[in-house]
Design an enzyme around this catalytic site. Structure first.
Site, mmCIF file in Angstrom:
data_model
loop_
_atom_site.group_PDB
_atom_site.id
_atom_site.type_symbol
_atom_site.label_atom_id
_atom_site.label_comp_id
_atom_site.label_asym_id
_atom_site.label_seq_id
_atom_site.Cartn_x
_atom_site.Cartn_y
_atom_site.Cartn_z
ATOM 1 N N THR A 177 -4.740 0.374 -2.829
ATOM 2 C CA THR A 177 -5.591 1.504 -3.180
ATOM 3 C C THR A 177 -5.678 1.546 -4.693
ATOM 4 O O THR A 177 -4.659 1.432 -5.379
ATOM 5 C CB THR A 177 -4.965 2.805 -2.626
ATOM 6 N N LYS B 273 1.843 4.626 -1.145
ATOM 7 C CA LYS B 273 1.142 5.758 -1.776
ATOM 8 C C LYS B 273 1.450 6.999 -0.935
ATOM 9 O O LYS B 273 1.882 6.869 0.228
ATOM 10 C CB LYS B 273 -0.371 5.503 -1.826
ATOM 11 N N ASP C 170 1.912 2.445 7.889
ATOM 12 C CA ASP C 170 0.762 1.607 7.547
ATOM 13 C C ASP C 170 1.171 0.222 7.020
ATOM 14 O O ASP C 170 1.192 -0.018 5.815
ATOM 15 C CB ASP C 170 -0.141 2.319 6.538
ATOM 16 N N ASP D 296 0.836 -1.206 0.000
ATOM 17 C CA ASP D 296 0.000 0.000 0.000
ATOM 18 C C ASP D 296 0.872 1.257 0.000
ATOM 19 O O ASP D 296 0.624 2.202 0.738
ATOM 20 C CB ASP D 296 -0.967 -0.022 1.199
ATOM 21 N N ASN E 244 0.625 7.221 2.766
ATOM 22 C CA ASN E 244 1.307 6.352 3.726
ATOM 23 C C ASN E 244 2.798 6.679 3.848
ATOM 24 O O ASN E 244 3.548 5.941 4.473
ATOM 25 C CB ASN E 244 1.120 4.883 3.340
HETATM 26 N N1 LIG Z 1 3.319 7.848 13.120
HETATM 27 C C1 LIG Z 1 2.492 8.799 12.668
HETATM 28 N N2 LIG Z 1 2.781 10.102 12.829
HETATM 29 C C2 LIG Z 1 1.951 11.059 12.363
HETATM 30 N N3 LIG Z 1 0.801 10.794 11.714
HETATM 31 C C3 LIG Z 1 0.457 9.518 11.528
HETATM 32 C C4 LIG Z 1 1.271 8.445 11.999
HETATM 33 N N4 LIG Z 1 0.694 7.272 11.652
HETATM 34 C C5 LIG Z 1 -0.440 7.600 11.004
HETATM 35 N N5 LIG Z 1 -0.588 8.948 10.927
HETATM 36 C C6 LIG Z 1 -1.697 9.676 10.285
HETATM 37 O O1 LIG Z 1 -2.908 9.064 10.633
HETATM 38 C C7 LIG Z 1 -3.598 8.631 9.472
HETATM 39 C C8 LIG Z 1 -4.306 7.338 9.789
HETATM 40 O O2 LIG Z 1 -3.333 6.350 9.984
HETATM 41 P P1 LIG Z 1 -3.694 4.832 10.029
HETATM 42 O O3 LIG Z 1 -2.445 4.066 9.961
HETATM 43 O O4 LIG Z 1 -4.618 4.576 11.141
HETATM 44 O O5 LIG Z 1 -4.628 4.672 8.836
HETATM 45 P P2 LIG Z 1 -4.277 4.379 7.344
HETATM 46 O O6 LIG Z 1 -3.516 3.162 7.360
HETATM 47 O O7 LIG Z 1 -3.675 5.568 6.679
HETATM 48 O O8 LIG Z 1 -5.698 4.176 6.771
HETATM 49 P P3 LIG Z 1 -6.299 2.790 6.388
HETATM 50 O O9 LIG Z 1 -6.224 1.954 7.604
HETATM 51 O O10 LIG Z 1 -7.680 3.176 6.019
HETATM 52 O O11 LIG Z 1 -5.439 2.323 5.247
HETATM 53 C C9 LIG Z 1 -2.527 8.509 8.398
HETATM 54 O O12 LIG Z 1 -3.073 8.686 7.131
HETATM 55 C C10 LIG Z 1 -1.564 9.620 8.789
HETATM 56 O O13 LIG Z 1 -1.990 10.843 8.255
#
Ligand SMILES: Nc1ncnc2c1ncn2[C@@H]1O[C@H](COP(=O)(O)OP(=O)(O)OP(=O)(O)O)[C@@H](O)[C@H]1O
Length: 495
Positions: free
Chosen positions: A222, A177, A193, A175, A180
């Site tokens: 995606t 992109k 992610d 994933d 992420n």
């Molecule tokens: N370590 C981090 N530091 C700062 N922001 C973060 C961090 N990890 C995630 N985020 C922010 O939080 C958002 C959500 O993260 P999360 O990993 O829960 O979901 P995702 O994997 O992006 O979405 P999905 O699970 O739908 O693929 C990310 O898109 C990013 O903007």
């Protein structure tokens, strides 16, 4: 004490880990290697959410929220990923959570978001991640329109450096992109992610017995970054990530993904046909690099051939990159969020914790039940969502005790102009949109539990219509959360 499915999940997780350890204690060298440790590097701590001062929301995923959190005793800042146990179980996301936890625990590279520790309470699982204060690469592209070749080269090099490591331990990320790819405050890149990761047969990463099989046949990733072979159900290879890397470099340089179209179906048609056009302003080197990463044959993609990553790193586009000292080089300057409040207190402002976690602050009973707050009765959805209410920018639009269920910066599509608005759904329920720069209420969509009076139609993964008897409003969520909006609104209608 209420024992909910999430607790079972954590227990199941722990018992499988023990099983794995026992199974791994045979005589072979590999087994010895496996048995030596299965203590997590990132320990399961006994912390509670009250040990943290919560700041702004970093982002919302399909089954989690990520919040800036400062540990009160040490002052250390983390990105706390908060997952509602009930929601994870109901949405069958347990395997994703387990996989991400166990994989992140074992990865050790400056280009990968680090997991420090985990903890849980009655309602939520928490992962304390390295905080990436610079936000997503996606936002940098949006704010700058498109990136210079020099900036894209640097970011691409840092992604390649981390991808090489990920592939070397036998994992496919699946994933990659711009959403992420996260940036630290000094602008360096970290891959995040790992919920979609696929371990290859000979992966060095230790896994739970079921983790890989459960997800073997699942379509992940995606739409815009999916390679053609995945659409033809071919098995995953490292080439998947190289294709997505090609799409990401294209997007950095042009501002949009290469196969962008009005619907997922049209995107897939363009991918299969490799309907790819390069803007005139791309240099020959950039065009050639992307062209070679977007080879329809995954084994021919640059980086996947016999010379592996060496061939990719030697491409003329990367001339001048010092691969050994990438992390010591100054990174591109970050474009700041034009809508963010300037003061840094906003990031650190202490939140009321009444609605977070098990809400038990100081008045929790010995059985862990909360006293005095409404959180014990409130739905799991509003419990995890409530943390949004404390992003001070939107506080003025909420009544006391009202909490945000979902919030996104979206485009309101109109005949003549498109307007950027903050769309906010609360547990009242209330659905409003706000002008993010002037901070004024622009619209209140009259709530109804009856889908004849309020419904949401998803047209593509990034666009949706909110339909009421009086009007139809079209929104575009660049982060492709149209389905999440539909789920959140319908979830409240059926609460
Ligand atoms: N370590 C981090 N530091 C700062 N922001 C973060 C961090 N990890 C995630 N985020 C922010 O939080 C958002 C959500 O993260 P999360 O990993 O829960 O979901 P995702 O994997 O992006 O979405 P999905 O699970 O739908 O693929 C990310 O898109 C990013 O903007």
């Amino acid at each position: 004490m209420m024992l909910i499915a999430g607790d079972e999940m954590e227990k199941d997780f722990e018992s499988k880990m023990r099983l794995q350890n026992q199974a791994a204690s045979g005589p072979s060298a590999a087994a010895v290697e496996r048995s030596r440790s299965f203590a997590f590097r990132a320990p399961q701590e006994q912390f509670s959410i009250q040990d943290f001062e919560l700041g702004k929301i970093y982002g919302v995923g399909s089954y989690s929220k990520v919040v800036r959190a400062k540990k009160k005793d040490t002052g250390k800042v983390y990105a706390l990923k908060i997952m509602d146990k009930k929601f994870i179980t109901k949405e069958k996301k347990t395997s994703y959570v387990k996989l991400e936890r166990i994989v992140l625990d074992q990865l050790d590279h400056p280009g990968i978001v680090r997991l420090f520790f985990t903890f849980q309470d009655n309602y939520s699982l928490y992962m304390a991640l390295e905080s990436c204060e610079g936000g997503e690469l996606f936002d940098q592209i949006t704010r700058k329109g498109r990136l210079s070749e020099a900036d894209a080269r640097f970011y691409a090099a840092e992604v390649i450096d981390a991808l090489e490591y990920i592939h070397s331990v036998g994992l496919i990320h699946r994933d990659i992109k711009p959403e992420n790819l996260l940036l630290t405050s000094d602008g360096h890149m970290k891959i995040a992610d790992f919920g979609s990761v696929k371990p290859m047969k000979d992966s060095q990463i230790k896994l739970l017995p079921t983790s890989s099989n459960e997800k073997a046949c699942t379509f992940v990733g995606t739409a815009a970054y999916v390679p053609p072979e995945v659409l033809n159900s071919s098995p995953a290879t490292f080439g998947n990530d190289l294709w997505a890397l090609g799409c990401t470099i294209y997007q950095m340089l042009s501002g949009t993904s290469p196969f962008k179209d009005a619907s997922e179906w049209l995107i897939f048609q363009r991918i299969i046909a490799r309907d790819l056009k390069f803007p005139d302003y791309f240099s020959d080197e950039a065009t050639d690099l992307i062209d070679k990463l977007l080879d329809t044959d995954p084994s021919k993609r640059l980086g996947a051939g016999p010379d592996g990553y060496a061939a990719l790193k030697m491409h003329p586009f990367f001339q001048g990159i010092d691969w050994e000292l990438l992390r010591e080089q100054p990174a591109p300057k970050l474009a700041l969020d034009p809508n963010a409040t300037s003061s840094s207190d906003d990031q650190d402002a202490p939140w009321s914790l009444a609605h977070v976690g098990d809400g038990s602050q100081s008045n929790s009973g010995a059985d862990g039940s909360s006293g005095g707050t409404s959180s014990s009765e409130s739905s799991s959805l509003s419990r995890i969502a409530s943390i949004d209410s404390f992003d001070s920018r939107w506080r003025d639009f909420l009544d006391p005790g009202e909490t945000v269920v979902m919030i996104s910066m979206v485009k309101k599509i109109q005949k003549l102009t498109n307007k950027k608005v903050q769309l906010i759904l609360t547990d009242k329920p209330k659905l409003i949109y706000v002008d993010p720069s002037k901070l004024i209420l622009k619209g209140n969509i009259i709530w109804s539990d009856n889908p004849n009076d309020l419904s949401i139609q998803v047209t593509t993964s990034s666009s949706f219509k909110i339909v009421t008897p009086k009007k139809v409003i079209l929104f575009e969520d660049a982060k492709q959360r149209a389905w999440q909006w539909k789920k959140a609104i319908e979830g409240l209608q059926n609460r």
